[in-house]
Each structure stands twice: as structure tokens, then as C-alpha cells.
Design a protein around this motif. Structure first.
Motif, short mmCIF file in Angstrom:
data_model
loop_
_atom_site.label_atom_id
_atom_site.label_comp_id
_atom_site.label_asym_id
_atom_site.label_seq_id
_atom_site.Cartn_x
_atom_site.Cartn_y
_atom_site.Cartn_z
N ILE A 474 0.86 -1.18 0.00
CA ILE A 474 0.00 0.00 0.00
C ILE A 474 0.89 1.22 0.00
O ILE A 474 1.71 1.42 0.91
N ALA A 525 -4.41 4.01 4.22
CA ALA A 525 -5.43 3.43 5.10
C ALA A 525 -5.65 4.34 6.29
O ALA A 525 -5.79 3.91 7.42
N ILE A 574 -9.64 5.52 1.58
CA ILE A 574 -9.05 4.35 0.94
C ILE A 574 -10.10 3.73 0.01
O ILE A 574 -11.31 3.98 0.15
N LYS A 578 -8.44 -1.81 -0.38
CA LYS A 578 -7.70 -1.52 0.86
C LYS A 578 -8.59 -1.68 2.08
O LYS A 578 -8.15 -2.17 3.13
N GLU A 581 -8.87 -5.36 2.73
CA GLU A 581 -7.63 -5.88 3.31
C GLU A 581 -7.48 -5.48 4.77
O GLU A 581 -7.01 -6.26 5.61
N LYS A 582 -7.91 -4.27 5.09
CA LYS A 582 -7.80 -3.82 6.47
C LYS A 582 -8.71 -4.63 7.38
O LYS A 582 -8.33 -5.03 8.48
#
Length: 769
Positions: A474, A525, A574, A578, A581-582
């Protein structure tokens, strides 16, 4: 599901896998045709085998006119399932097959004796010891073994018919063998019956002679014992003493009854005379003719006295004469009653004497009857023995006559008959060229296809990394300057890196090089980016921004760069990937989406839920918007039961959870129940959320333009709050500031703009944004 397991996971590329079949179709077809040609050649040159069938019915053949009179159920043949199975074993027994082999000369045919015509290959195998020498086995055993291999005897289901099938290279022999087996079986059954009948006749003849002598002796014993015991028979086949005792007992009872009746009558007359009572109450007195005439005269005199009393006085001589006559009549009646009483007393005494005599006679007969009873028991035993021997003699004589007549006339029906003779087959049953060739072609195609698919799998060409199995690096995104009103100042976002990215080992697995002590900012993020008023600025995490002037200058520089190169203004948000993924990396159990801009921004929750579901997690999206903006694109309809039905107790969990039409995600729509009634049960939302987080890895909740108080019931352990945005306007900034001030400092901004699903789209799915 952990990040480490997802990183090591791979998926099968079905398109690549099955495309290998299309690329190699010519090779697969050529191999299939070669195998089919070989199968056709083998089937064409294979030895033809023919099969024929004979059917035998197992049923009693005895006629009702010839059946012996003594025949009972025990003599009937067993025709149940076990009985038919027994006959099947008898038909396929070695004895019958030996008879058929000798009759047809099967030992002379190479088909049944391979020792007659051995091929050079078989002789060579015998010489090297790879095959047993058939000459070591007797010829009879070799023939029987071959016949058993070609013979199939079975009972037809739910019938008493036995089918005899035989296969041979010669069609005539294939039909002759089952017919010969059926004939040998019926002949064997007849011979067995004849043998049994002759044995029975030979056994019965001497037995009958012995029984005749035993019967004569037993009957002589009966007659002798009866004469010695003086057991004279009376009527009803009973002993004379017993019969006399019965008659005397009856007479004694009658005499006792007469005596008792006479005594009772005499006693009643005596009481009437002694007490001065009326004699008219005694039936015996009334039945006397003399007393009746005196009573009539008495009545007449009383009538005359009554007539004269009307004109004469009581002292009149005429009346006094009549009264004197009346008194004489009363005396005569009492005298007659006394005579009647004496007669009854005499009758009772006579009856008493008769009774005494009968009692003595009965006692005498009792002793005689007892002795006669004991003798009768012994006599009955002798009679039963004589009767049993006579009955056995008669049965033996009847059976002997039946067996002798069947033996003389040679009539012994067999409980079996041939229902259908075998027909000479015109077509071989093996080999069937068309089925063999078709099966070879289909099997070879299937085998080659499987081999090709396995080669493609094992080579790795059909494998691809699983979606979400590896996180991309990222990059840091610069924080732009946000235009604001004169009374508001820009507040830059604080750079906060997720905990999972602080793990040095994981950073190394994600391709970011060896772990070190460097700390790179993770602004892509970024938890939040807001604009606040001057009065709110002190609460905007001033401790986390030590150099406000430097950050303001950086923002000014970025604004200048933005004017030089037109790009979309951002607030540190984001994108969908993202955000997914977070959520996966943080292990969040709940993701609460707030959309201040309305229904259009609700697409962020839908896209994030689908992205996480594609990574392999179990995801549920709960739509709490008023219009159903999040669930309608996933179900193409707003008429499904949902959360309002669950809160209103109109449905259960299984009724409100639906599958997304375009991903593996599940969704609970708004529902069709009355919203007012549903909101009365809003206190149940924490319980519902707890149940959903137990069943799913991640629960995504789209709340629409809700505030911090509205989402307080939905928050819990491992909860992430995300703010959906389309344009970085004041409305979004104010909503972010209020959520941060209300206790949600780790707010994350997510935008669905510019999102494109990775890879090839799945057939039948389309974007819901």
C-alpha cells in the motif's frame, strides 16, 4: 481465517483447466479411435459363444384321484423358497452333470477338455511351470469343471420355475445340454421316488404280519379280563353295577321326597285339628270327596236356617233341629280330617321303611361299583392298547396296498416338469461388437480426458493464487488541502498504521523487504481526515500532530500541485480493496458503514462485503437503511423478508438471510414488516448482532446517514467503523468530526469510486455499484 492461511492458498483455474481439453482434442480423439479400432478387431476375431435356456417347474404332479387316502400335509413336497433353492443345487450337482457328460460325450470335445487340443503357447507355459498341466487332473474332473463354468442354474424370482442356462461354442450343443440336464433331473427324481416306494413296501410287509399277531393277542386279553372280572355291561355302554346304583339312587330320592311330603301334610292337618283352625286351608282335606259332600250339606243347612230365621225364632224346634244337624256335620268333618291325618301318617311310615331298605341296597351297590370301577380302568387300558395296534395295522395295510399298486403299475409322478425346452440359438451372446466398440470409445475418451486434466493440475498450469491470498503493498497517498469555509480551518489526518502492518514478519512475507526499525506512514489506510472549526480544533488529537505548521505547509504544497495537475480531491480515504484488506488483517468481526451522502454511498458496504467474501471469509451484510439501498442491488428486489420482520417476530433467521446473486456473500435486507412495530423491538439488535457474529466471520452493517448514537447498539468487540463518501464536501467532514468526537477515533473513510472487480467477471454476475 488467518492472513497466513490465505497467503498460502491457491485456487484452480477452471477455464485454464478445461481449455487444455480443447487444445489437445486431436490427440484425445486419435487415442480414442485407436482403442476403438483395437476393440473392434478383438471383438471381430473373438470366439463366438451361444447360450440356450431350459425352464423346469417345481410343482406337485399327483392327481387328486390317485393320491393315497392317508396322505397328509407332512407328505407334501416343500415348495417354498428354500425348497426351490434345494432343487437348484440338485440340478447343478455333479451326479447329474456326469450323466449328461457321458450321454453327450463331452469328454471328447476340446471345448470341455483343453488337454485334447493345447496350443503351443499353453504347452510352453506348462513346460516352464507358469501354468498347471491339465493332464494331472482326471478327465472327468476337467469336464465337470468346464461344465460348471458354462452352466448357470437359478430360480426365477417369485416363481417356482428353475432356469437352466448353458453356453457353448456350438449352438446345437448349447441347446442340447440344458435339455439333457432337465431330463436327467426328472429321471433322477423318478428313480428316487421309486426307490423310496420299494423300500416302503419292503418295510411294511413284515410289519403288517407282526401287527396282526399283536392285535389278536391284545383283543384276547380284553375278552379274558372282562370274563374274569364279571364286568357285565348294561345300557349306555356302562357297567351293570354302576347302572343299578344310579337307578337305586334315583328311587331313593323319590321315596324320600314322598315321605317328607306326607309328614308335612299330616303335621299341618294335626295342627289345624288341635288348634281349632279351619281345615279348608289344607289342600288334602279339600281334595277329599266325603268332606266336600259334607261341606255342601253344611252350606245347605246354613241356608235353610237363614231362611227360617226370618219367620221363626231361635228356640223354634225347626231351627233347633237344623242347628243340631249342622253341629253333627262339623263333627263328621273333623272325624274325616282325623282319618285323613292317620292315613298320611301311615303313608309316611311306609315311605320311611322303603327308604331304609333303599339305603341298604345303595350301600351294597356302592362297594360293588367301586370294585367294578377299578376293574374297568384296567379293562380300558387293555382296550386302548388293542385299538391302537388295530389302527396302526389298518394304516400300514392301506399304505402297503398303495405302495404295492404303484410298484406293480409303475406309477410314480415326479414333482417337476419341463416348461420350456431350449431352442438352438441363432445369434451369439458374446461378443456383442457394437456395445463393446461403443464402450471402448466412450471409456477411452473419458480416460484420456481425465489424464489430460490431471497432467494440467500436477503441472501447475491450471493453478492460480486465491483471491485475497496476498496483500499488495500500500503506497502512501499525499494529504491534499481541503477547501473550507472562512470560519473553519483544515485539520490534517493523523497517520495511524494498522496493527497487523506493524508485525515485521508479516511485512517481510508481504514483500516489503527485511524487517527493520523504519516506520513508514500508512496514509492510504488513514483512519480519518476531517475539517473542524476553530473551537473543535483542540480535540482533534493535537498530541498526535506535533508540528501543525509543517503539516499546514505540506497541505498548501499539495494544493498547489493539485492546481497544476487536476486530480480528484481526497480526504485521505481508501478504496474498496484496501478497506477489505484492512478488515481481514485486523480480524474485525463487525464493520459498521455510515453514509452521510445517502443511498449512493451505500455501494461501499456492498463492494467491501463482496471483496471480503471473495477472499474466502463468511460475510453477511445487514441493511439498516430506510430505502434498502444496500440490499436491493444484491437481491434485485425489495420484497424479501428482512431485519424488520425479524424484529417484529414475523420471521426467523433462516427466513431473512438470503444469498447475494453476484457473490458468495449473504445479506439481510430491510424487510417488509411495519417499521414502527419493528423499532419497538430495537433493543433486540445487540442480541441479533451477537448471534450473527457467532455464525459469520464478518458482519457488515450499512446504517445510512446515521449518527454515533444510532450505531451504538451495533458496536461490540472487534468493531470497525467506516465512513462512505463520494465527494469530499462539508457534509462528509462534519459527519466524520461528529463520529470522532462521539468516541470513534479510529474512523476510516472509504470511497467506491474507481473500483473495478479484479480478474475476469464471473458469468451471471454484474456490478451492484
Amino acid at each position: 481465517m488467518s492472513v497466513q492461511s490465505a497467503a498460502a492458498d491457491v485456487d484452480v483455474d477452471l477455464r485454464q483447466l478445461f481449455a487444455s481439453l480443447a487444445r489437445n482434442w486431436l490427440r484425445i480423439l486419435v487415442v480414442a479411435l485407436v482403442v476403438t479400432g483395437a476393440a473392434f478387431a478383438l471383438a471381430s476375431f473373438a470366439t463366438r459363444h451361444y447360450k440356450a435356456q431350459t425352464q423346469v417347474e417345481i410343482a406337485p404332479r399327483e392327481s387328486v384321484y390317485t393320491r393315497p387316502a392317508s396322505n397328509n400335509d407332512a407328505d407334501k413336497p416343500i415348495l417354498d423358497e428354500q425348497g426351490v433353492a434345494t432343487q437348484v443345487q440338485i440340478i447343478s450337482s455333479n451326479e447329474i452333470l456326469k450323466q449328461v457328460a457321458q450321454k453327450l460325450g463331452l469328454e471328447k470335445l476340446p471345448e470341455f477338455d483343453e488337454a485334447l487340443d493345447m496350443s503351443p503357447l499353453n504347452r510352453a507355459l506348462v513346460l516352464v511351470g507358469l501354468k498347471s498341466d491339465p493332464m494331472e487332473i482326471p478327465t472327468e474332473e476337467r469336464v465337470l469343471k468346464k461344465m460348471h463354468e458354462k452352466l448357470n442354474v437359478y430360480s426365477v424370482e417369485k416363481t417356482r420355475i428353475i432356469a437352466i442356462e448353458f453356453s457353448s461354442e456350438d449352438p446345437k450343443l448349447a441347446a442340447a445340454v440344458p435339455d439333457a440336464i432337465a431330463a436327467a433331473y426328472i429321471a433322477g427324481q423318478g428313480a428316487a421316488k421309486l426307490e423310496s416306494n420299494n423300500a416302503a413296501a419292503d418295510f411294511l410287509a413284515p410289519e403288517i404280519a407282526d401287527l396282526q399277531q399283536k392285535v389278536r393277542d391284545a383283543e384276547a386279553k380284553v375278552a379274558t379280563y372282562r370274563a374274569q372280572s364279571d364286568l357285565l355291561m348294561g345300557g349306555n355302554n356302562s357297567v351293570l353295577a354302576t347302572q343299578q346304583l344310579s337307578e337305586l339312587s334315583s328311587e331313593l330320592m323319590r321315596v324320600r321326597a314322598n315321605r317328607a311330603s306326607a309328614e308335612a301334610t299330616a303335621d299341618s292337618v294335626r295342627k289345624a285339628l288341635q288348634g281349632g283352625g279351619s281345615l279348608d286351608a289344607v289342600p288334602e282335606v279339600l281334595s277329599s270327596d266325603l268332606i266336600q259332600r259334607l261341606r255342601e250339606r253344611q252350606v245347605e243347612l246354613r241356608a235353610n236356617i237363614a231362611d227360617l230365621s226370618t219367620t221363626l225364632l231361635d228356640n223354634h224346634p225347626r231351627i233347633r233341629a237344623l242347628k243340631s244337624q249342622l253341629a253333627d256335620l262339623d263333627g263328621q268333618i273333623r272325624n274325616e280330617a282325623q282319618k285323613l291325618m292317620k292315613g298320611l301318617m301311615t303313608q309316611a311310615q311306609t315311605a320311611q321303611a322303603r327308604e331304609n331298605q333303599l339305603v341298604a341296597d345303595v350301600n351294597t351297590l356302592k362297594a360293588a361299583s367301586a370294585r367294578a370301577g377299578e376293574q374297568q380302568v384296567e379293562l380300558d387300558a387293555l382296550q386302548r392298547d388293542a385299538a391302537a395296534k388295530r389302527q396302526q395295522l389298518e394304516s400300514y395295510q392301506a399304505n402297503y396296498l398303495s405302495a404295492a399298486s404303484r410298484k406293480d403299475r409303475n406309477y410314480l409322478p415326479v414333482d417337476a416338469r419341463v416348461v420350456s425346452l431350449a431352442q438352438v440359438p441363432s445369434e451369439p451372446y458374446f461378443p456383442k461388437v457394437l456395445p463393446i466398440v461403443s464402450a471402448a470409445f466412450v471409456a477411452s475418451l473419458l480416460v484420456m480426458a481425465i489424464v489430460r486434466l490431471l497432467r494440467e493440475l500436477f503441472s501447475g498450469r491450471a493453478m492460480r493464487p486465491a483471491t485475497g491470498s496476498r496483500f499488495e503493498r500500500i503506497d502512501e497517498v499525499a494529504m491534499p488541502h481541503v477547501a473550507q469555509a472562512p470560519d473553519r480551518i483544515a485539520m490534517p489526518a493523523v497517520h495511524q498504521e494498522p496493527a497487523v502492518l506493524q508485525d515485521p514478519v508479516l511485512r517481510q512475507e508481504m514483500g516489503e523487504g527485511p524487517a527493520d526499525t523504519r516506520s513508514e506512514p500508512y496514509t492510504a489506510a488513514m483512519p480519518y481526515a476531517t475539517a473542524m472549526s476553530e473551537t473543535d480544533a483542540p480535540y482533534a488529537h493535537a498530541a498526535e500532530a506535533p508540528d501543525m505548521v509543517a503539516m499546514t505547509e505540506a497541505a498548501t504544497a499539495q494544493e498547489t500541485a493539485a492546481e497544476a495537475e487536476p486530480v480528484r480531491s481526497t480526504l485521505g480515504e481508501i478504496d474498496i480493496e484496501k478497506a477489505a484488506e484492512k478488515l481481514i488483517a485486523s480480524g474485525a468481526a463487525r464493520a459498521i458503514f455510515v453514509s452521510p451522502e445517502g443511498d449512493e454511498a451505500a455501494a461501499s458496504a456492498v463492494l467491501v462485503a463482496r471483496e471480503v467474501a471473495d477472499a474466502g471469509l463468511r460475510v453477511l451484510l445487514l441493511d439498516l437503511t430506510a430505502s434498502g439501498a444496500a440490499s436491493r442491488p444484491m437481491l434485485d428486489s425489495g420484497l424479501f423478508p428482512g431485519i424488520t420482520n425479524l424484529l417484529a417476530s414475523e420471521a426467523q433467521f433462516s427466513d431473512v438471510i438470503h444469498a447475494d446473486l453476484y457473490s458468495d456473500c449473504h445479506v439481510i435486507p430491510v424487510g417488509t414488516a411495519d417499521p414502527v412495530r419493528a423499532m419497538r423491538a430495537a433493543d433486540r439488535l445487540p442480541i441479533i448482532m451477537q448471534s450473527l457474529t457467532t455464525a459469520y466471520d464478518l458482519v457488515v452493517v450499512e446504517c445510512g446517514p446515521a449518527d454515533a448514537q444510532g450505531i451504538s447498539r451495533l458496536a461490540g468487540d472487534a468493531t470497525e467503523v467506516l465512513l462512505s463518501m463520494l465527494e469530499p464536501d462539508d457534509e462528509v467532514t462534519q459527519a466524520a468530526v461528529k463520529l470522532i468526537e462521539s468516541g470513534y477515533p479510529d474512523l476510516t473513510l472509504v470511497t467506491p469510486l474507481g473500483h473495478e472487480p479484479p480478474g475476469n467477471p464471473v458469468p451471471g454476475r454484474r456490478s451492484a455499484a
